[in-house]
Design an enzyme around this catalytic site. Sequence first.
Site, mmCIF file in Angstrom:
data_model
loop_
_atom_site.group_PDB
_atom_site.id
_atom_site.type_symbol
_atom_site.label_atom_id
_atom_site.label_comp_id
_atom_site.label_asym_id
_atom_site.label_seq_id
_atom_site.Cartn_x
_atom_site.Cartn_y
_atom_site.Cartn_z
ATOM 1 N N HIS A 144 0.559 -1.800 -0.140
ATOM 2 C CA HIS A 144 -0.090 -0.206 0.018
ATOM 3 C C HIS A 144 0.920 1.191 0.084
ATOM 4 C CE1 HIS A 144 -3.232 2.733 1.077
ATOM 5 N NE2 HIS A 144 -1.890 3.466 1.757
ATOM 6 N N GLU A 145 1.834 1.209 0.492
ATOM 7 C CA GLU A 145 2.700 2.818 0.343
ATOM 8 C C GLU A 145 4.004 2.463 -0.682
ATOM 9 O OE1 GLU A 145 2.168 4.750 3.183
ATOM 10 O OE2 GLU A 145 1.095 3.415 4.818
ATOM 11 N N HIS A 195 2.073 4.700 -2.941
ATOM 12 C CA HIS A 195 2.093 6.141 -2.876
ATOM 13 C C HIS A 195 3.220 6.593 -3.478
ATOM 14 C CE1 HIS A 195 -2.009 6.147 -0.587
ATOM 15 N NE2 HIS A 195 -1.822 5.146 0.155
#
Length: 99
Positions: free
Chosen positions: A36-37, A40
């Site tokens: 997820h990170e 980003h």
Amino acid sequence: AGQVARSAWIETEYQNELGQKVKRRLKDFEARVFQHEYDHLKGILCYDRFPPEDREAAQESINKLLGLYEDDDAETDPDETEFKNMLPRPLSGRYMPPL
């Protein structure tokens, strides 16, 4: 919120705060958070990985949020090359992995 496909485990290599190279195999929640990170950092949002029906359901809210910004102040689509290379692939009506 839309369902996002994530690998159950990943192997990753990174530098820690001391500049030392670290290799790790992450699994379960830790792997999910890392992916997820990392998305980003690559400019990919959860929305970019939603299946089409979840995108449609969220579109009205997205349009309201985008209306708060100048036309040239919000990027609405990920880089085309990044999108084509996303792994795991965004979900579709034909593919739904176990969560």
